[in-house]
Structures are given as C-alpha cells and as structure tokens.
Design an enzyme around this catalytic site. Structure first.
Site, PDB file in Angstrom:
ATOM      1  N   GLU A  97       7.027 -14.872  -3.578  1.00 13.96           N
ATOM      2  CA  GLU A  97       6.415 -16.063  -4.138  1.00 13.96           C
ATOM      3  C   GLU A  97       6.152 -15.907  -5.617  1.00 13.96           C
ATOM      4  O   GLU A  97       5.999 -14.810  -6.132  1.00 13.96           O
ATOM      5  CB  GLU A  97       5.110 -16.383  -3.409  1.00 13.96           C
ATOM      6  N   CYS A 110       2.952 -16.171 -12.827  1.00  7.00           N
ATOM      7  CA  CYS A 110       2.575 -14.965 -12.081  1.00  7.00           C
ATOM      8  C   CYS A 110       3.772 -14.589 -11.210  1.00  7.00           C
ATOM      9  O   CYS A 110       4.176 -15.354 -10.343  1.00  7.00           O
ATOM     10  CB  CYS A 110       1.343 -15.315 -11.240  1.00  7.00           C
ATOM     11  N   CYS A 117       4.202  -4.306  -0.438  1.00  3.79           N
ATOM     12  CA  CYS A 117       3.499  -3.355  -1.301  1.00  3.79           C
ATOM     13  C   CYS A 117       3.105  -2.139  -0.483  1.00  3.79           C
ATOM     14  O   CYS A 117       2.873  -2.256   0.718  1.00  3.79           O
ATOM     15  CB  CYS A 117       2.245  -4.024  -1.876  1.00  3.79           C
ATOM     16  N   CYS A 121      -4.327  -1.878  -0.376  1.00  3.90           N
ATOM     17  CA  CYS A 121      -5.695  -2.281  -0.734  1.00  3.90           C
ATOM     18  C   CYS A 121      -6.241  -3.146   0.407  1.00  3.90           C
ATOM     19  O   CYS A 121      -5.546  -4.040   0.900  1.00  3.90           O
ATOM     20  CB  CYS A 121      -5.698  -3.045  -2.053  1.00  3.90           C
ATOM     21  N   CYS A 124      -6.352  -7.161   0.155  1.00  2.45           N
ATOM     22  CA  CYS A 124      -5.168  -7.881  -0.346  1.00  2.45           C
ATOM     23  C   CYS A 124      -4.243  -8.234   0.812  1.00  2.45           C
ATOM     24  O   CYS A 124      -3.896  -7.382   1.628  1.00  2.45           O
ATOM     25  CB  CYS A 124      -4.417  -7.042  -1.360  1.00  2.45           C
ATOM     26  N   CYS A 344      -4.848 -15.318  -6.170  1.00  2.11           N
ATOM     27  CA  CYS A 344      -4.613 -13.875  -6.115  1.00  2.11           C
ATOM     28  C   CYS A 344      -4.755 -13.348  -4.703  1.00  2.11           C
ATOM     29  O   CYS A 344      -5.686 -13.670  -3.999  1.00  2.11           O
ATOM     30  CB  CYS A 344      -5.639 -13.113  -6.932  1.00  2.11           C
TER      31      CYS A 344
HETATM   32  N1  SAH Z   1      -0.633  -4.427  -7.527  1.00  2.83           N
HETATM   33  C1  SAH Z   1      -1.139  -4.927  -8.765  1.00  2.83           C
HETATM   34  C2  SAH Z   1      -0.853  -6.404  -9.026  1.00  2.83           C
HETATM   35  C3  SAH Z   1      -0.936  -7.400  -7.908  1.00  2.83           C
HETATM   36  S1  SAH Z   1      -2.437  -8.159  -7.430  1.00  2.83           S
HETATM   37  C4  SAH Z   1      -2.618  -4.655  -8.862  1.00  2.83           C
HETATM   38  O1  SAH Z   1      -3.182  -4.159  -7.903  1.00  2.83           O
HETATM   39  O2  SAH Z   1      -3.205  -4.884  -9.910  1.00  2.83           O
HETATM   40  C5  SAH Z   1      -3.171  -9.012  -8.744  1.00  2.83           C
HETATM   41  C6  SAH Z   1      -4.691  -8.967  -8.661  1.00  2.83           C
HETATM   42  O3  SAH Z   1      -5.188  -9.727  -7.540  1.00  2.83           O
HETATM   43  C7  SAH Z   1      -5.204  -7.552  -8.464  1.00  2.83           C
HETATM   44  O4  SAH Z   1      -6.323  -7.305  -9.269  1.00  2.83           O
HETATM   45  C8  SAH Z   1      -5.598  -7.574  -7.010  1.00  2.83           C
HETATM   46  O5  SAH Z   1      -6.529  -6.566  -6.716  1.00  2.83           O
HETATM   47  C9  SAH Z   1      -6.166  -8.958  -6.858  1.00  2.83           C
HETATM   48  N2  SAH Z   1      -6.298  -9.372  -5.454  1.00  2.83           N
HETATM   49  C10 SAH Z   1      -5.609  -8.929  -4.399  1.00  2.83           C
HETATM   50  N3  SAH Z   1      -6.013  -9.525  -3.276  1.00  2.83           N
HETATM   51  C11 SAH Z   1      -6.976 -10.397  -3.618  1.00  2.83           C
HETATM   52  C12 SAH Z   1      -7.745 -11.349  -2.896  1.00  2.83           C
HETATM   53  N4  SAH Z   1      -7.600 -11.527  -1.589  1.00  2.83           N
HETATM   54  N5  SAH Z   1      -8.642 -12.076  -3.590  1.00  2.83           N
HETATM   55  C13 SAH Z   1      -8.752 -11.945  -4.934  1.00  2.83           C
HETATM   56  N6  SAH Z   1      -8.038 -11.084  -5.667  1.00  2.83           N
HETATM   57  C14 SAH Z   1      -7.155 -10.307  -5.025  1.00  2.83           C
END
Ligand code: SAH
Length: 371
Positions: A97, A110, A117, A121, A124, A344
């Site tokens: 996406e 974005c 991935c 985390c 996420c 995000c």
């Molecule tokens: N892998 C990279 C980039 C992708 S995520 C990273 O970790 O930075 C982009 C941002 O969105 C990151 O800061 C991530 O932690 C955040 N993110 C992921 N899941 C989220 C969620 N459910 N709600 C809000 N932010 C989230």
C-alpha cells in the site's frame, strides 16, 4: 514453444550513474542518460517510443531491452480529508500500500520498502503479516512515479509530491541495498528532484545501517523510539534487545554531526497505559533534553486483534506539555485518512487472507481487505 525473452530492464531501478553505464553498454554517450531521465521524471513519460529527441535508432534498440514498469493499482481510495490510499500489485503478485497526505503547502507520499516486515513491533499491524520480501529499487521508485501520475502530475504545474517518507510497510534500513539507490533517484535533480531532507527514512533502530546512512547518503532520519527505557522498548520494539537505547541514541547523534543536520525526529506511538504516563515523559526528557531531537507523538491507530488502545486526548496533550516544559520539542501527529485505514501501522494491516482474482487476462493474487 517460443523462446523465453529475457526480462527487460526496468529503467526506474537505475540511478543516474547506473543509467549512464547502461546506455554506455549500448554504445551511447552519457548525455543520453540525462535525456532519458528528463523524459522519465520531468515529463513523466513512460513510453520510450515517445521520447522523440533520443533518435529513432536508439529508441528502437532501447525499447527492445528496457522499459518503464510500475506496480499496478488494484484499489484506489480517497478519504474525506483528501488523503489517498492505493493498494498496489507487484509483478510477483503480492500487494503493498501507498498513501498520499495533502497539506497546505506540501504533499507527503508514504511508501513501502518491503512486503511485510521482520521487526515484529507489537503495536504494528504490518508485523502480523510476517515478512515476505524486500522491494527492489524499481518497485520503490515506481511507487513515487506512479503516484505522480495518479495525482495528475504535469511538468508545467505545481509539484504535487514535495516529501517522501519511508513509513509504509517494512523496515527501510533492512533493505538498505535497494532503498538507498531509490532515495538517490528521488533526490537527483534529474530524477524526482525532491530536496534532500524531504526524503525521510524511518527506522525502528537498525544501528549499523543508521551509521552507514549518516556516512553515505543525505536523507533525513526519523527513529521509532516509542519508549523511554530499555525494558519497555524491548517489549514494544524487539530490535531494542540487540541495539538498546544508549546505542541507538549514539547513532542518532553521529548522524546529526556527520550530516550537519538540525535534528532527528523521534516517533513515539501513544499507547494507553503503556508508555503514556507522566513518568515516561520525564524519562524521555532525561534522554533528549539539550539534544538535537524532535519528538512526534503518534496517537495509536488500532487494528483488529490488537491488545492496545489509543491514549486519550488529554493524556497525549499532557505528555506533550511535559516534554515541552522539560525543554524537548514535541508535536502531536494529526491522524489522517482514518476512514480508509490509511494511518500509520494500518497499511495492509487488515489483510489476513489472500485470494486469486481475474484482472483483465491475468490471474493475480491479492490480499483480501476486510472493511
Ligand atoms: N519500520 C519503520 C517504518 C514504518 S512504520 C519504522 O519502524 O520506523 C512508520 C511509523 O508508524 C513508525 O514510527 C511506526 O512505529 C509507526 N506505527 C506502526 N504501527 C502503528 C500504529 N498501529 N499506530 C500508530 N503508529 C504506528
């Protein structure tokens, strides 16, 4: 049975110097590469035949071995707030996406760097999907190229995409080999011509690669911090067990020094009752005060099956105020595209099944998007 033709080179995957080498291999001068880039990026022309000043003979020889291919749009959505989201199909059949966020005076695209991935985390949604593969350089540049077209880019009009952030699916620094050349094409004045500092790589904290980007590129850096102490960060962002906060921050300050950058942006997702208490704000102040740092508080975006909840508005504002009082610059990220799950951590988050559909003549595998 016919002979299997070698796949054509996708020109979107080549940096300026690679394109020069490519045309040199065809017996052409380097300026041909610059002409080509102008057609591809300035004029957004994808058809080699239409690149009239290249000379008929060269065009023919080039078209026989090279082409411009982008991912294919499967679904295109528009949010009430103007945010756009596209579900894209890669040649391999997988889906990624891409999101565009218009704001007064700027437009941020974005993009994704991987299918899935590995970082795992806990908050996420991409993590739930597991890891499939790295995108190649052409698939990364192709997202921006395609978005320009989808957004009605015209060589004479105003620039629509002013910023690109690697904040879609995937961990960009785990795909260093393809992400860095892609960022180079984005910043090249003959390429997508985005100013440096407007192409941002966001990382969960791959320290060795952070040191490399500081030394080898000039992209902007954002770091997903999310917790002010190692115990909590190791739980939320497992890579912290390998590269704890002290090491991560050292890499950040190294980046600022090497790049002569103003600051590093730290992303901090606000999880109700988990990392949003006043003591967390105080610990964060202790880590960042007096440092070249900005904190961006991201209200958690929930997805089906998650154990977390978004911090309430009051807690987020209180947290921000504690940071500011402590001398740390902090902002709250406004949530965009909520109604189309474009926020995000929601990208392809709602995908937990795949199916095969018929698209024209082709059978393709797509993700089933529930919502
Ligand atoms: N892998 C990279 C980039 C992708 S995520 C990273 O970790 O930075 C982009 C941002 O969105 C990151 O800061 C991530 O932690 C955040 N993110 C992921 N899941 C989220 C969620 N459910 N709600 C809000 N932010 C989230």
């Amino acid at each position: 049975m016919g002979e299997l033709a070698a796949p054509k080179t996708n020109l979107l995957g080549l940096t300026r110097s690679e394109l020069e080498a490519f045309v040199a291999g065809m017996g052409e001068k380097p300026f041909r590469a610059r002409q080509l880039m102008k057609w591809m990026y300035r004029r957004a022309v994808g058809d080699i035949e239409a690149m009239t000043d290249l000379g008929k003979d060269f065009r023919q020889r080039l078209a026989a071995v090279a082409e411009i291919r982008t991912p294919e749009v499967i679904v295109s959505q528009r949010s009430a707030d103007g945010t756009r989201k596209w579900l894209l199909r890669l040649e391999s059949g997988q889906a990624i996406e891409m999101v565009f966020i218009p704001e007064p005076g700027r437009g941020t695209l974005c993009i994704s760097s991987q299918v899935g991935c590995t970082m795992d985390c806990t908050f996420c949604s991409t993590a739930q999907q597991g890891f499939n593969r790295n995108l190649d350089t052409a698939e990364i540049v192709g997202q921006v190229w395609l978005a320009n077209r989808e957004l009605g880019y015209s060589p004479d009009g105003d620039r629509v995409i002013t910023n690109v952030v690697f904040m879609g699916m995937g961990e960009p620094l785990a795909n260093y080999r393809n992400v860095v050349p892609a960022a180079e094409v984005m910043m090249d004045d003959l390429g997508l011509d985005l100013s440096r500092r407007r192409v941002t790589i966001s990382t969960s904290g791959l320290v060795p690669q952070m040191i490399r980007i500081a030394d080898e590129t000039n992209v902007a850096l954002a770091v997903s911090l999310h917790a002010p102490n190692d115990e909590l960060r190791s739980e939320l962002v497992p890579i912290n067990r390998r590269h704890p906060i002290a090491e991560l921050l050292d890499a950040c300050w190294h980046y600022v020094e090497k790049q002569n950058a103003r600051s590093v942006t730290f992303e901090y997702v606000m999880l109700d009752g988990v990392n949003d208490r006043p003591e967390h704000a105080r610990q964060l102040v202790a880590l960042l005060r007096g440092r070249p740092a900005k904190v961006n508080l991201i209200p958690f975006n929930p997805f089906p099956g998650t154990r977390y909840r978004r911090s309430n508005e009051e807690a987020i504002v209180r947290f921000r105020d504690l940071l500011i009082k402590g001398g740390v610059i902090a902002t709250i990220r406004r949530t965009r595209g909520d109604d189309i799950d474009a926020a995000c951590g929601q990208l392809v988050g709602r995908v937990n099944d795949r199916t095969t559909i018929r698209l024209g003549q082709k059978l393709v595998q797509v993700a089933v998007v529930q919502s």
